[in-house]
Write a protein that holds these residues in place. Sequence first.
Motif, PDB file in Angstrom:
ATOM      1  N   ARG A  40      58.360  43.540  33.397  1.00  0.00           N
ATOM      2  CA  ARG A  40      58.480  42.927  34.730  1.00  0.00           C
ATOM      3  C   ARG A  40      59.513  41.812  34.720  1.00  0.00           C
ATOM      4  O   ARG A  40      60.306  41.669  35.654  1.00  0.00           O
ATOM      5  CB  ARG A  40      57.117  42.386  35.191  1.00  0.00           C
ATOM      6  CG  ARG A  40      56.063  43.466  35.420  1.00  0.00           C
ATOM      7  CD  ARG A  40      54.902  42.948  36.246  1.00  0.00           C
ATOM      8  NE  ARG A  40      54.197  41.832  35.632  1.00  0.00           N
ATOM      9  CZ  ARG A  40      53.165  41.946  34.812  1.00  0.00           C
ATOM     10  NH1 ARG A  40      52.718  43.164  34.484  1.00  0.00           N
ATOM     11  NH2 ARG A  40      52.565  40.878  34.313  1.00  0.00           N
ATOM     12  N   ALA A  41      59.525  41.019  33.645  1.00  0.00           N
ATOM     13  CA  ALA A  41      60.459  39.900  33.564  1.00  0.00           C
ATOM     14  C   ALA A  41      61.915  40.371  33.464  1.00  0.00           C
ATOM     15  O   ALA A  41      62.828  39.708  33.965  1.00  0.00           O
ATOM     16  CB  ALA A  41      60.115  39.020  32.361  1.00  0.00           C
ATOM     17  N   LEU A  42      62.124  41.530  32.837  1.00  0.00           N
ATOM     18  CA  LEU A  42      63.481  42.041  32.625  1.00  0.00           C
ATOM     19  C   LEU A  42      63.961  42.939  33.764  1.00  0.00           C
ATOM     20  O   LEU A  42      65.122  43.347  33.778  1.00  0.00           O
ATOM     21  CB  LEU A  42      63.534  42.835  31.315  1.00  0.00           C
ATOM     22  CG  LEU A  42      63.363  42.049  30.015  1.00  0.00           C
ATOM     23  CD1 LEU A  42      63.289  43.010  28.833  1.00  0.00           C
ATOM     24  CD2 LEU A  42      64.507  41.059  29.831  1.00  0.00           C
ATOM     25  N   PHE A  43      63.077  43.237  34.709  1.00  0.00           N
ATOM     26  CA  PHE A  43      63.378  44.263  35.706  1.00  0.00           C
ATOM     27  C   PHE A  43      64.632  43.940  36.515  1.00  0.00           C
ATOM     28  O   PHE A  43      65.530  44.782  36.658  1.00  0.00           O
ATOM     29  CB  PHE A  43      62.181  44.449  36.634  1.00  0.00           C
ATOM     30  CG  PHE A  43      62.311  45.627  37.551  1.00  0.00           C
ATOM     31  CD1 PHE A  43      62.083  46.912  37.087  1.00  0.00           C
ATOM     32  CD2 PHE A  43      62.673  45.464  38.880  1.00  0.00           C
ATOM     33  CE1 PHE A  43      62.207  48.014  37.923  1.00  0.00           C
ATOM     34  CE2 PHE A  43      62.797  46.550  39.726  1.00  0.00           C
ATOM     35  CZ  PHE A  43      62.567  47.827  39.243  1.00  0.00           C
ATOM     36  N   ARG A  44      64.727  42.747  37.041  1.00  0.00           N
ATOM     37  CA  ARG A  44      65.884  42.389  37.876  1.00  0.00           C
ATOM     38  C   ARG A  44      67.180  42.413  37.072  1.00  0.00           C
ATOM     39  O   ARG A  44      68.240  42.812  37.584  1.00  0.00           O
ATOM     40  CB  ARG A  44      65.675  41.011  38.502  1.00  0.00           C
ATOM     41  CG  ARG A  44      64.554  40.966  39.530  1.00  0.00           C
ATOM     42  CD  ARG A  44      64.353  39.554  40.049  1.00  0.00           C
ATOM     43  NE  ARG A  44      63.193  39.447  40.879  1.00  0.00           N
ATOM     44  CZ  ARG A  44      63.150  39.725  42.193  1.00  0.00           C
ATOM     45  NH1 ARG A  44      64.249  40.137  42.797  1.00  0.00           N
ATOM     46  NH2 ARG A  44      62.035  39.602  42.872  1.00  0.00           N
ATOM     47  N   GLU A  45      67.100  41.985  35.814  1.00  0.00           N
ATOM     48  CA  GLU A  45      68.290  41.982  34.965  1.00  0.00           C
ATOM     49  C   GLU A  45      68.750  43.419  34.701  1.00  0.00           C
ATOM     50  O   GLU A  45      69.952  43.701  34.691  1.00  0.00           O
ATOM     51  CB  GLU A  45      67.987  41.278  33.636  1.00  0.00           C
ATOM     52  CG  GLU A  45      69.210  40.982  32.795  1.00  0.00           C
ATOM     53  CD  GLU A  45      70.179  40.027  33.464  1.00  0.00           C
ATOM     54  OE1 GLU A  45      71.395  40.142  33.192  1.00  0.00           O
ATOM     55  OE2 GLU A  45      69.738  39.180  34.264  1.00  0.00           O
ATOM     56  N   ARG A  46      67.788  44.325  34.481  1.00  0.00           N
ATOM     57  CA  ARG A  46      68.147  45.727  34.277  1.00  0.00           C
ATOM     58  C   ARG A  46      68.784  46.322  35.531  1.00  0.00           C
ATOM     59  O   ARG A  46      69.679  47.161  35.451  1.00  0.00           O
ATOM     60  CB  ARG A  46      66.900  46.525  33.900  1.00  0.00           C
ATOM     61  CG  ARG A  46      66.437  46.284  32.466  1.00  0.00           C
ATOM     62  CD  ARG A  46      65.118  46.964  32.188  1.00  0.00           C
ATOM     63  NE  ARG A  46      64.781  46.942  30.762  1.00  0.00           N
ATOM     64  CZ  ARG A  46      63.582  47.166  30.261  1.00  0.00           C
ATOM     65  NH1 ARG A  46      62.574  47.439  31.087  1.00  0.00           N
ATOM     66  NH2 ARG A  46      63.367  47.126  28.967  1.00  0.00           N
ATOM     67  N   MET A  47      68.308  45.893  36.688  1.00  0.00           N
ATOM     68  CA  MET A  47      68.880  46.373  37.944  1.00  0.00           C
ATOM     69  C   MET A  47      70.311  45.885  38.145  1.00  0.00           C
ATOM     70  O   MET A  47      71.126  46.590  38.741  1.00  0.00           O
ATOM     71  CB  MET A  47      68.041  45.890  39.127  1.00  0.00           C
ATOM     72  CG  MET A  47      66.778  46.659  39.413  1.00  0.00           C
ATOM     73  SD  MET A  47      65.993  45.996  40.910  1.00  0.00           S
ATOM     74  CE  MET A  47      67.277  46.231  42.138  1.00  0.00           C
TER      75      MET A  47
END
Length: 307
Positions: A40-47
């Motif tokens: 969840r914490a990495l989700f925006r960065e992956r996007m």
Amino acid sequence: MMDIKTVAIVGGGLIGASWAALFTANDIDVIAWDPDATARALFRERMKAARKQLAQLGRRGKGKVKVVARLKAAVADADLIQENAPEKLELKHKLFAEILAAAKPQATIASSTSSFAWSQLTEGMKDAASRLIVSHPFNPPHLVPLVELYGTDADRVAQAGAFYEAMGKVTIRMKREAPGHVANRLASALYREAVHIVAEGIAGVADVDKALVEGPGLRWSIQGAHMTYHLGGGDGGYRHYLDHLGPSQEKRWAALGQPSLTSEVKDRLVRGVDEEAAGRSIAELSAERDTMLIETLKLRAKQRRQR
């Protein structure tokens, strides 16, 4: 299509983040959930990286993304629920039960499964089974156009197909279910022979890959196998090819291998691909792949505009 305004992403790994990037780049709001706090914490960065790539293709929409800690919060208001959980049937069954209990009754559950058949996914769902469809993308979903669709509710499949196509995807609709769907079955058939050629010492890993990319793969990126052989038949087309060159195909089919992934074969394959990679990391190889995909998609878009 216009009924789908919000999509829930269930499973926030690379596939889920790629889907989310595509949807938000097309002005669709996304609510994402993963059971793992790190994901969840990495989700925006992956996007973020995927959104930059989509911007190169002219998709710069302003869909909102929200990451939540509870599955119920992700699916409660969603019109489409894109499930991207690991390929573990028991896990998917558990997720589907929880989704059905929390989602709107008209919401579609779309599984990104790469291997399971629809009937396997819907075991135990009873009357709710028609709400689930297979919608298998190819990795990375935000760049590779294909989505393979299957379900028993024709209207629901048609609605989902129209939605994905509005996102820039290309859909196919399976007439009946099959393990691995369509494209993975084709890829597996080719990969089996690629392994056999290496295992039998006919050619090395790098040369097998080169033969595919610089030969039939180049044609297949433009036309499929059936159309390729239609042209191979000259003025007589596919019928001429099948009548006159079909026997040579059957001889090759009979000579194709049935390799086993023994320790020795796996070691040979890994050594070969390490040599082919020539020190480039997974991230570097992925970036090279994505750059070529983007340029190919730009060329295709240009050709479509000129038709």
